[in-house]
Design a protein around this motif. Structure first.
Motif, PDB file in Angstrom:
ATOM      1  N   THR A 201       0.838  -1.198   0.000  1.00  0.00           N
ATOM      2  CA  THR A 201       0.000   0.000   0.000  1.00  0.00           C
ATOM      3  C   THR A 201       0.870   1.243   0.000  1.00  0.00           C
ATOM      4  O   THR A 201       1.795   1.370   0.800  1.00  0.00           O
ATOM      5  N   HIS A 223      -2.280  -0.302  -4.430  1.00  0.00           N
ATOM      6  CA  HIS A 223      -2.277  -1.479  -3.557  1.00  0.00           C
ATOM      7  C   HIS A 223      -1.956  -2.711  -4.391  1.00  0.00           C
ATOM      8  O   HIS A 223      -2.376  -2.819  -5.543  1.00  0.00           O
ATOM      9  N   ALA A 233      -5.050  -6.328  -0.368  1.00  0.00           N
ATOM     10  CA  ALA A 233      -4.107  -5.396   0.250  1.00  0.00           C
ATOM     11  C   ALA A 233      -4.805  -4.128   0.708  1.00  0.00           C
ATOM     12  O   ALA A 233      -4.536  -3.600   1.794  1.00  0.00           O
ATOM     13  N   MET A 234      -5.719  -3.606  -0.119  1.00  0.00           N
ATOM     14  CA  MET A 234      -6.462  -2.403   0.232  1.00  0.00           C
ATOM     15  C   MET A 234      -7.287  -2.626   1.491  1.00  0.00           C
ATOM     16  O   MET A 234      -7.294  -1.781   2.404  1.00  0.00           O
ATOM     17  N   SER A 237      -5.105  -2.807   4.617  1.00  0.00           N
ATOM     18  CA  SER A 237      -4.606  -1.489   5.012  1.00  0.00           C
ATOM     19  C   SER A 237      -5.715  -0.624   5.600  1.00  0.00           C
ATOM     20  O   SER A 237      -5.477   0.163   6.520  1.00  0.00           O
TER      21      SER A 237
END
Length: 275
Positions: A201, A223, A233-234, A237
């Motif tokens: 990220t 991401h 990943a988004m 995060s």
């Protein structure tokens, strides 16, 4: 770890620096033809013709890179309509550079041929001008768009990365955007250093509207990567940032300045520098 290029964000001297930079971002205007600008272009496509547009655009991608292209992609979900080509250009020499380079490209026979093949694919075109907020230069982890033009990520494309656009529409008023940027800069280290943030990220830039819908601010995040799913990943995060106390406090204050908040997830085209 996050580093400021001047002094610690919490110190009073840094607050004055950040405030000055925020005001400078707002004072930048396309009336100065040499001030750096960012252009956001959105082309809404006929659903039945989207594949034709995409194929021709990929084949002609080298021509488009006669312009300072930073990103080109299509929405997968969010507030931007599906079948919309979204592209970002960074003109370090401002509106004069934009005018000259677009005029030069328009004269090329290959570009004319490309436009002839895709013009009927488009239902609507939209262009807006932004400036990068001064705080982009204050944080080592925030690259800015020009970095991606110089370090073209399309060379290693093919992963599962995504680009996230986060749009804040703020209340009217001359002080609204500077106040937003001041609050954002103070809270940002907490978010970037939140425990559990996915390693892929990255905050790419913060854009402030200059021509178009005014008092609009965009965050541009990337991401995922070659071996990491961008959507996963988004989400990881996002969950991590919810545990960042200073970020949560800052967002609570920012919310008082905003009238709406929207997000979109975009899939970069294979030739997009920002991947």
């Amino acid at each position: 770890m996050l580093g400021l290029r001047s002094v610690a964000a919490r110190s009073s001297s840094s607050s004055r620096i950040l405030t000055t930079r925020c005001l400078a971002a707002m004072s930048t205007s396309t009336s100065n033809p040499s001030s750096p600008i960012v252009e956001l272009r959105q082309y809404q496509l006929h659903p039945a013709a989207a594949a034709t547009y995409t194929k021709n655009t990929i084949q002609s991608s080298d021509l488009r890179k006669n312009l300072p292209l930073a990103f080109f992609g299509f929405p997968e979900t969010g507030y931007i309509a599906l079948n919309t080509a979204v592209h970002l250009y960074h003109y370090p020499e401002g509106t004069r550079q934009r005018k000259d380079e677009r005029a030069a490209l328009a004269k090329k026979d290959e570009w004319k041929q490309y436009l002839g093949g895709v013009k009927e694919c488009m239902m609507q075109q939209k262009s807006e001008i932004f400036v990068e907020a001064g705080l982009v230069q204050d944080f080592e982890q925030v690259t800015g768009l020009e970095y991606w033009i110089k370090n073209d990520g399309s060379i290693n494309s093919g992963g599962e990365s995504i680009v996230e656009l986060r749009k804040y529409q703020l209340k009217l008023g001359y002080d609204t955007v500077p106040n937003f940027l001041k609050l954002y800069a103070q809270a940002l280290p907490s978010k970037l250093n939140a425990i559990g943030t996915h390693p892929t990220t990255q905050l790419v830039t913060i854009l402030v509207s200059d021509v178009g819908s005014l008092n609009t601010v965009y965050e541009v995040w990337k991401h995922g990567g070659e071996s990491s799913c961008g959507m996963e990943a988004m989400e990881q995060s996002r969950q991590a940032s919810r545990g960042a106390k200073e970020w949560r406090t800052g967002i609570a204050e920012i919310a008082k300045l905003a009238t709406s908040f929207d997000t979109s997830v975009l899939k970069p085209a294979a030739f997009s520098p920002l991947q």
